[in-house]
Design a protein around this motif. Sequence first.
Motif, PDB file in Angstrom:
ATOM      1  N   UNK A 655       0.830  -1.203   0.000  1.00  0.00           N
ATOM      2  CA  UNK A 655       0.000   0.000   0.000  1.00  0.00           C
ATOM      3  C   UNK A 655       0.867   1.257   0.000  1.00  0.00           C
ATOM      4  N   UNK A 656       0.216   2.398  -0.184  1.00  0.00           N
ATOM      5  CA  UNK A 656       0.883   3.696  -0.184  1.00  0.00           C
ATOM      6  C   UNK A 656       0.032   4.675   0.603  1.00  0.00           C
ATOM      7  N   UNK A 657       0.609   5.827   0.916  1.00  0.00           N
ATOM      8  CA  UNK A 657      -0.167   6.895   1.541  1.00  0.00           C
ATOM      9  C   UNK A 657      -0.917   7.726   0.504  1.00  0.00           C
ATOM     10  N   UNK A 658      -0.806   7.338  -0.753  1.00  0.00           N
ATOM     11  CA  UNK A 658      -1.538   7.999  -1.819  1.00  0.00           C
ATOM     12  C   UNK A 658      -2.142   6.943  -2.734  1.00  0.00           C
ATOM     13  N   UNK A 659      -2.792   7.367  -3.819  1.00  0.00           N
ATOM     14  CA  UNK A 659      -3.445   6.431  -4.738  1.00  0.00           C
ATOM     15  C   UNK A 659      -2.949   6.664  -6.160  1.00  0.00           C
ATOM     16  N   UNK A 660      -2.881   5.566  -6.930  1.00  0.00           N
ATOM     17  CA  UNK A 660      -2.402   5.634  -8.307  1.00  0.00           C
ATOM     18  C   UNK A 660      -3.422   4.996  -9.246  1.00  0.00           C
ATOM     19  N   UNK A 661      -3.510   5.543 -10.427  1.00  0.00           N
ATOM     20  CA  UNK A 661      -4.327   4.945 -11.480  1.00  0.00           C
ATOM     21  C   UNK A 661      -3.485   4.816 -12.743  1.00  0.00           C
TER      22      UNK A 661
END
Length: 810
Positions: A655-661
């Motif tokens: 996981x990350x502290x942000x989101x990716x698309x």
Amino acid sequence: MSAKLCFLVSLALLFHSTIARNSPSISTNVVNAYSTFNATRNYTHVCDPSRFSDLGLNIKHFAFCDSSLSYDVRVKDLIDRMTLNEKSAQIGDTAYGVPRIGLPKYEWWSEALHGVSNVGQSGSVASYFDDVVPGATSFPTVILTTASFNQTLWKTVGQAVSTEARAMYNLGHAGLTFWSPNINVVRDPRWGRAQETPGEDPFVVGEYAVNYVRGLQDVEGTENTADLNSRPLKVGACCKHYAAYDVDNWLGVDRYHFDARVTEQDMQETFLRPFEMCVKEGDVTSIMCSYNKVNGIPTCADPKLLKDTVRGEWNLHGYIVSDCDSIEVMLHGQKWLNDEPEDAVAQALKAGLDLDCGNFYTNFANSSVRMGKVKEAEIDNALKNLYTVLMRLGFFDGSPKFENLGKPDVCSNEHIELATEAARQGIVLLKNDAETLPLSSEKIKTIAVIGPHANATSAMIGNYAGVPCKYTSPIDGLSRFGEVKYEMGCDGVLCKNDTLIYPAMRAASKTDATILFVGLDLSVEAESLDRVDLLLPGYQSQLISQVAQVSKGPVVVVVMSAGGVDISFAKNDPNIHSIIWAGYPGEEGGHAIADVVFGRYNPGGRLPLTWHENDYVYMLPMTSMRLRPVDSLGYPGRTYKFFNGSTVYPFGYGLSYTNFTYKPVSTKNKLNIRLNQFQHCKDLEYRDGFYKPSCPAVLIDDLKCDSHNMELAIEVANTGKRDGSDVVMVYWSGPSGIAEAPIKQLVAFKRVLVKAGRSEKLKLELNGCKSFGIVDYSGSKLLPSGGGKIEIGDGLLTIPLQIDFHRGAL
């Protein structure tokens, strides 16, 4: 002093005294000057004219010191000057040298798995630490560095390690040949040496090998030297342990006696692939054969594996070395062919083993030749491979580019920061309910730091480690962000009693946040020690659950381990808000973990191993080598490629502290391959009910693979509020219905930094033969028609792929 060391010292003294008796022209001064070269490095290289002058020798009489000649000519001259006795004394890990011709002693054995190490048998290993060089940078263990999925980082770490190695060599504290990295695939989650390896995927393992080896070996500007047998080297690397080695000591089955029964399919697809990449793409200078047998034959005596494959098919530019005392294991442990020592030595030499880490070659090669069991020419060939590598390393002529390296280049601030960054990049965020992490240092003033690894130091550097420059423990790292209240919670990693749990609960109930440091160490998973379960030891699980139940603030669990741990209870416990896997993070592990916990760094690591539920260990024995399920025995498949059951966390998870698309930019998703009259279709077995093309597959060896490339271009967008790194993982699933094909397999990956609210375009080159090939039951490498599909990430983006074969013009 060990028996082996006593023998080696005695042999060295006998050898030197024999030379002195038989060569009256060699004075005591010659032997003294010979010893000085090794002890204090008064000379930078063997063929220093002043050195030969001090030895009372005329360097002009020795063609092996004429740098105007080719290495082939020089090495032949060197070998031809030796007697059979002298030759035999050079093919053990301690090469005793030949004082009468100015050839010094050389210790072949040094280790640099994740930093220069002093691990080895006393008296045999070249690297050591003292007041002159008190330590070297200890990077994270390989399994955590691999979790970064960053090829550039892997190579950069290799470059830093080789810089420190060269500096230590200049100071007389290391050799030039390092028997690292370990590139065995982790087939079974119980294997004790997982920490040393790049994980369970053979492609990732091979990519790590290529990049780390290039970092260790490459001299800038000479990477593409036309004659690779003369390519200069910074240090010499070694990919080990070849092959199908991944059982150490499991329920009485040990690596010294284990016979790995492996199919040709698994051998080509999994066990050999990283080694092939290491040799062909990494141009490694050495391969180490393993203790075990493969299909009844000891690997160090198997000409198919050594001479035919490594030397012949892959074209190794270097030498093949045994794991230490492998010939003795073969003789006395495995009782291979009921050989005598001379027979075993002959078998190994004929198979292509150049160097014996041990004393069997030194003791018995001479008599083996005299008894007519092996030709002296086999020893000459081994010496040629060995001394050509030392020529390339500058042992004879020096390496001006590296001779200025010294003590300031070991444990430099730059390298210590790189060790910290490697740990940061590898750390994997497994759970983060309600975005609990990162913690805010403005809100969190007091921190309960609990658990057997809360004050970890030596546990963070794992095995094959040297003396680190310094330690930053988790307590040290977290103290930068708040007041730490430390409680052990356990009496050690084995956590054999629960008496320390209550004080830990009390601390957690009074602080703003609780961070539990749990996991494994070398008492649980290590060389010669496989696991029997996948659980946290002793009362660790009880400690976590009871502390979490009473904690005043958010609860974070940090797991230090190499192999996966069944922490399903913590994953499903609403009182536990976040879970981090930190592997064994190296000397700066506490610094890196604290940076992640408090948001100085946004985690982007991915698991290089599947984390199985504990029930998995009861489904099949470690000794079953099959990767695919064995339905007749009820055995499940191994690794993410063949296991389709439930897991705690899957391979590639993070996981990350942000989101990716992701979205495609421009993608060629069709390969049209023209076949000539000499390229024929090959059959593939399909499961019942599935369509089988008229031309199911083509033999990859019959194709010009460089002309069958596909470029994958995608846009990675960061839709969150924090900058972060994403690992773009590209999987391929073959045409539906091919019998025993992998469920999916990783074919490309790239780590990319994307600013918050921004996007980055990424191009990945996929080679049709390497990316979309499969291995059939016979071990043949085939490219199937049909194509299947490409998946980016966990199915976030799917692209159909079509591969068609044609005859005539396209």
